[in-house]
Design a protein around this motif. Structure first.
Motif, short mmCIF file in Angstrom:
data_model
loop_
_atom_site.label_atom_id
_atom_site.label_comp_id
_atom_site.label_asym_id
_atom_site.label_seq_id
_atom_site.Cartn_x
_atom_site.Cartn_y
_atom_site.Cartn_z
N VAL A 261 0.85 -1.21 0.00
CA VAL A 261 0.00 0.00 0.00
C VAL A 261 0.88 1.25 0.00
N LEU A 262 1.91 1.27 0.85
CA LEU A 262 2.79 2.45 0.91
C LEU A 262 3.47 2.69 -0.44
N LEU A 263 4.02 1.61 -1.01
CA LEU A 263 4.74 1.75 -2.30
C LEU A 263 3.79 2.19 -3.42
N ALA A 264 2.61 1.57 -3.46
CA ALA A 264 1.69 1.84 -4.57
C ALA A 264 1.02 3.21 -4.44
N LEU A 265 0.58 3.56 -3.22
CA LEU A 265 -0.07 4.88 -3.07
C LEU A 265 0.93 6.02 -3.23
N ASN A 266 2.18 5.76 -2.85
CA ASN A 266 3.22 6.78 -3.05
C ASN A 266 3.31 7.15 -4.53
N ARG A 267 3.01 6.16 -5.39
CA ARG A 267 3.02 6.44 -6.83
C ARG A 267 1.67 7.01 -7.27
N LEU A 268 0.57 6.34 -6.87
CA LEU A 268 -0.76 6.77 -7.34
C LEU A 268 -1.11 8.19 -6.85
N TRP A 269 -0.69 8.52 -5.64
CA TRP A 269 -0.96 9.85 -5.08
C TRP A 269 0.14 10.86 -5.45
N GLN A 270 1.18 10.34 -6.06
CA GLN A 270 2.34 11.17 -6.41
C GLN A 270 2.90 11.92 -5.21
N THR A 271 2.99 11.21 -4.09
CA THR A 271 3.56 11.83 -2.89
C THR A 271 5.10 11.85 -2.96
N ASN A 272 5.63 10.99 -3.81
CA ASN A 272 7.08 11.01 -4.12
C ASN A 272 8.02 10.94 -2.92
N PHE A 273 7.66 10.16 -1.90
CA PHE A 273 8.60 9.93 -0.81
C PHE A 273 9.67 8.96 -1.30
N SER A 274 10.88 9.09 -0.73
CA SER A 274 11.95 8.15 -1.08
C SER A 274 11.65 6.80 -0.43
N ARG A 275 12.32 5.76 -0.92
CA ARG A 275 12.17 4.44 -0.33
C ARG A 275 12.57 4.48 1.16
N GLU A 276 13.62 5.23 1.48
CA GLU A 276 14.10 5.32 2.87
C GLU A 276 13.00 5.92 3.77
N LYS A 277 12.34 6.96 3.26
CA LYS A 277 11.28 7.60 4.04
C LYS A 277 10.10 6.63 4.23
N LEU A 278 9.77 5.88 3.17
CA LEU A 278 8.67 4.90 3.28
C LEU A 278 9.02 3.81 4.28
N MET A 279 10.32 3.41 4.29
CA MET A 279 10.75 2.39 5.25
C MET A 279 10.62 2.90 6.68
N GLU A 280 10.94 4.17 6.87
CA GLU A 280 10.83 4.78 8.20
C GLU A 280 9.36 4.83 8.64
N LEU A 281 8.48 5.21 7.72
CA LEU A 281 7.05 5.23 8.02
C LEU A 281 6.57 3.82 8.35
N GLY A 282 7.00 2.87 7.52
CA GLY A 282 6.58 1.47 7.68
C GLY A 282 6.97 0.90 9.03
N LEU A 283 8.17 1.25 9.49
CA LEU A 283 8.67 0.72 10.76
C LEU A 283 7.74 1.06 11.92
N SER A 284 7.03 2.20 11.82
CA SER A 284 6.12 2.55 12.91
C SER A 284 4.89 1.64 12.94
N LEU A 285 4.69 0.87 11.87
CA LEU A 285 3.56 -0.08 11.84
C LEU A 285 3.98 -1.49 12.24
N GLY A 286 5.26 -1.80 12.10
CA GLY A 286 5.73 -3.15 12.45
C GLY A 286 7.19 -3.34 12.08
N ALA A 287 7.88 -4.16 12.92
CA ALA A 287 9.32 -4.37 12.72
C ALA A 287 9.62 -5.10 11.41
N ASP A 288 8.63 -5.82 10.93
CA ASP A 288 8.78 -6.64 9.72
C ASP A 288 8.58 -5.85 8.43
#
Ligand SMILES: C[C@@](CO)(OP(=O)(O)O)[C@H](O)COP(=O)(O)OP(=O)(O)OC[C@H]1O[C@@H](n2ccc(N)nc2=O)[C@H](O)[C@@H]1O
Ligand SMILES: Nc1ncnc2c1ncn2[C@@H]1O[C@H](COP(=O)(O)OP(=O)(O)O)[C@@H](O)[C@H]1O
Length: 283
Positions: free
Chosen positions: A111-138
């Motif tokens: 969802v993070l990877l796909a919406l980052n494209r569909l919404w054109q939010t253009n976050f870097s992969r590193e930023k998405l990983m940081e966001l993701g970590l707050s949802l789970g260590a995995d």
């Protein structure tokens, strides 16, 4: 006009080994683990909405939509980016839940990877990983996109090249809650092996260990039973905090044969080890 859905895969992962190397002050355990993606996936379909709402069309039985990791991931990206668009989500689950296969985390990462494209939010992969970590260590590894040796709580990632392999994955039919297993882990904390040593351990299946396997086997005899059955064919291991158990095979034929014998009594599947996440090249 009916919404336009875009379809994305969310693959499962296996932990080819898992060592516990410490504990943080907040109770999280420090790990050393090898993540491998496999070609067994959920499907996440997404359609952009103008009204800013996040709607999950088909909530999973027993998981309120607000708690579903796909909905939480979409809201997190919305909040972090200030994006005014919303999304309709349709989820097709295939990956067993609570199986140590990372299905929920993978759905959320997709969802993070796909919406980052569909919404054109253009976050870097590193930023998405940081966001993701707050949802789970995995979660970060699914955004990182390459098979990885992970340290920290699973978020410090280094690419690792793995040989082609096929996996017989068996579900012992029990749901293992991750938190409960870490709470009950009373084993010895090990010293990190480091990349070179891990590469050597990975050469054969015999030396690989999952330090959570003992506590899970004791609490869930069904897991122990599947491990014993699979030992007839090689050196099986539990993935993550369980419940699934897998056997690595060098050919698809070998994996099919073992699965055929196991499937008389157990549910599971055969999957090919991937070299990378199918969304590695998503822009
Ligand atoms: C064990 C692993 C190995 O890959 O996989 P799974 O079996 O869950 O798939 C992961 O570390 C799981 O990651 P994930 O499932 O995202 O865990 P989280 O939601 O962050 O944490 C659930 C709970 O497990 C404990 N936890 C989790 C990760 C970690 N490194 N140390 C911990 O002690 C914490 O008590 C936490 O509250
Ligand atoms: N989209 C989702 N898919 C699966 N589980 C989810 C999802 N959203 C929230 N969850 C919750 O996360 C828990 C762990 O699920 P999962 O990631 O499949 O297992 P594991 O952490 O063992 O790999 C589930 O029992 C469920 O309550």
């Amino acid at each position: 006009m009916s919404p336009q859905f875009h379809s994305y895969p969310a693959p499962a992962k296996l932990n080819l080994l898992l060592h516990i190397v410490g504990k943080r002050a907040d109770g999280y355990h420090l790990l050393e683990t090898v993540f491998r993606f496999i070609d067994y996936s959920d499907t996440v379909e997404l359609a952009v909405r103008d009204d800013g709402q996040i709607v999950l069309l088909n909530p999973i039985d027993g998981v309120p939509p607000e708690q579903d990791l796909t909905v939480r991931a979409a809201r997190l990206l919305q909040q972090a980016s200030g994006c005014s668009l919303g999304a309709t989500i349709r989820l097709t689950k295939r990956i067993p839940m609570g199986g140590g296969l990372g299905g929920g985390s993978s759905d959320a990462a997709t969802v993070l990877l796909a919406l980052n494209r569909l919404w054109q939010t253009n976050f870097s992969r590193e930023k998405l990983m940081e966001l993701g970590l707050s949802l789970g260590a995995d979660l970060p590894v699914f955004i990182f996109g390459k098979n990885a040796l992970a340290t920290g709580i699973g978020e410090k990632l280094n690419e690792i090249k793995l040989k082609p392999a096929w996996y017989v994955v068996i579900h012992p039919g029990v749901h293992v809650p991750t938190a409960k297993i870490f709470q009950n882990f009373a084993g010895r904390v090990l010293t990190e092996e480091g990349t070179i040593s891990i590469m050597r351990i990975l050469e054969t299946t015999q030396q690989r260990r999952n330090e959570l396997q003992q506590v899970v086997s004791e609490m869930y005899p069904a897991v122990n039973e599947v491990l014993s059955e699979l030992k007839k064919y090689g050196s099986p291991l539990m993935t993550g905090s369980g419940a699934c158990v897998f056997l690595e095979c060098q050919s698809e034929e070998e994996a099919d044969k073992v699965y055929q014998a196991m499937s008389v009594k157990y549910k599971g599947f055969v999957a090919k080890g991937l070299n990378s996440h199918p969304l590695l090249d998503i822009e």
